[in-house]
Design an enzyme around this catalytic site. Structure first.
Site: not given
Ligand code: EPZ
Length: 435
Positions: A23, A116, A121, A304
């Site tokens: 990540n 995933c 997402r 995670d």
């Molecule tokens: C990153 O995903 C990581 N992936 C994820 O790891 C990790 O679980 C996550 O951050 C939280 O720490 C990578 O870095 C590639 P978020 P990301 O945007 O960026 C909502 C793994 O297993 N949201 O912080 O997609 C979203 O639905 C993966 O290595 C919106 O609503 O996570 C979630 O509920 C899985 N709108 C929350 O925010 C958006 O535009 C956190 O998501 C973006 C996100």
């Protein structure tokens, strides 16, 4: 399709040097279209999501050469702003090419990202930060498109500390006409590492690790950068040690990045020792239940790590309660653990876990990256043999898990082409490639 066979009940002992962070490297690969000249990244993990990112970079015209974890990139030959649909749709972090390609090429076409199946997402926060910085974002059929003469800079506010949207804002802000103040930013180590990379390329960034990050653009040049250790992979091997009453030291990781997870291992009754760049976990007695555990944005307990802790709670001597606050569909692992004899009730985002004496090995299926790793942890602890399908999810983020676990004493094998052979085949594709 590759599958994993595990003979449970063997204590894990020994030490391993953890892979580079998935990540952290993925946003850096999206950033790689920005600097002039050559960039060399070391300790790049040989994993599926990196392979997809290298396919995307190559399709954009970036020259790519990858061997033994050392990746040499040069975007001087960049000739496209179009991320191929079938590549962009395969992983979540392809969305980060929006900000970097708009900054470099003033236009972009990509796919709505994959990733995933742990929730819907959405990408609305990503699109919001790009629009706040002056871009026009629109869709054309199943393509996500954008255009901007130049990002403007200014104050960008995130309503929630999204990791990806924070990275998206950084990838845009470094190409803006003026300074950007990002409010409500995520504090994850992977965000800080992206800032460190962009600073090594010449950007001026302050406040990373806090909720307010200030970005002053500057011409970006290539650099040499080592990818730090993967804190979730490290936590995975520590969880495997806890599951098998083992004694494992993970090296090449900063304990501070795992602070909240190490606290959970201690609450479970494990002995956790740590040094400057290593963590040792020893488990001798029974696992203790954890009355209340919630996933939170960094520095809280990371979502995670939730699928890696769930199998341990399933084996603890009492009732535990775990809330998954980040993703609405990330407790699916409970169903597979219950097939192994666990007693977990799921009520929306709450898992109520009644600890059991032991788990029984059986055929189980992985449906996502960390859920698959959680099944591995459970299978290592279980009585008898387990057969895990869906290894393709794990190879997206883990470099040779079977080899690492076997070196610690696990009795484990992968059917079909092993991760190691696949990784070497992938590397051969990029070794001194002509692009
Ligand atoms: C990153 O995903 C990581 N992936 C994820 O790891 C990790 O679980 C996550 O951050 C939280 O720490 C990578 O870095 C590639 P978020 P990301 O945007 O960026 C909502 C793994 O297993 N949201 O912080 O997609 C979203 O639905 C993966 O290595 C919106 O609503 O996570 C979630 O509920 C899985 N709108 C929350 O925010 C958006 O535009 C956190 O998501 C973006 C996100």
């Amino acid at each position: 399709m590759p599958e994993i066979f595990v003979e449970g009940g063997h204590r894990l002992r020994g030490e391993l040097y953890v892979q580079g962070s998935k990540n952290a490297v993925l946003p850096i690969l999206a950033a790689a279209v920005l600097p002039e000249g050559e960039t060399v990244l070391t300790r790049v993990p040989v994993i599926g999501d990196v392979a997809v990112s290298l396919e995307i970079l190559s399709a954009l015209g970036v020259s790519v050469s990858f061997a033994d974890g050392r990746l040499t990139l040069c975007a001087d030959s960049l000739c496209s702003a179009e991320v191929p649909q079938e590549l962009g749709a395969r992983m979540r972090s392809s969305v980060l090419f929006l900000g970097s390609l708009l900054g470099r090429r003033q236009e972009v076409r990509t796919a709505f990202p994959g990733g995933c199946a742990i929730g819907s997402r959405p990408v609305g926060l990503h699109l919001s930060v790009l629009r706040q910085l002056g871009a026009e974002i629109f869709s054309e059929g199943d393509r996500l498109c954008g255009r901007v003469e130049q990002f403007t800079g200014g104050t960008v506010t995130l309503p929630s500390p999204s990791v990806g949207a924070t990275e998206q804002a950084l990838l845009a802000a470094v190409s803006a006409a003026g300074e950007t103040l990002l409010r409500g930013a995520a504090r994850e180590p992977e965000v800080q590492i992206l800032c460190d990379f962009l600073c090594a390329c010449g950007a001026k960034i302050r406040g990373q690790g806090t909720g307010e990050i200030r970005v002053t653009p500057a011409p970006l040049h290539g650099c040499h950068f080592e990818i730090p250790g993967d804190r979730i992979a490290a936590g995975t091997y520590l969880a495997a040690a806890a599951a098998t009453s083992g004694d494992v030291t993970v090296r090449g990781i900063f304990p501070a990045q795992l602070r909240s997870s190490l606290a959970v291992f201690r609450r479970l009754g494990c002995l956790v020792d740590e040094g400057e760049d290593w963590v040792r976990l020893i488990r001798e007695g029974a696992l203790r239940p954890v009355s209340r555990l919630e996933t939170e944005p960094y520095p809280g307990f990371p979502t995670d790590m939730q699928p890696l802790i769930l199998p341990l709670l399933a084996l603890a001597s009492g009732e535990s309660r775990l809330w998954e606050n980040l993703f609405e569909n990330r407790l699916g692992l409970a169903g597979e653990l219950n097939r192994m004899g666990a007693d977990i009730e799921v009520h929306d985002r709450l898992a109520v876990i009644h600890g059991v004496e032991s788990l029984a090995g059986c055929p189980v299926a992985a449906h996502d990256l960390r859920g698959g790793a959680g099944l591995l942890v459970a299978a290592l602890a279980a009585r008898g043999d387990s057969h895990i399908t869906g290894r393709k999810y794990m190879e997206r983020g883990y470099e040779e898990p079977e080899r690492n676990l076997a070196a610690l004493g696990a009795v484990i094998r992968c059917s079909g082409e092993s991760g190691q052979r696949r990784g070497k085949r992938e590397e051969a594709r990029w070794r001194n490639s002509d692009r």
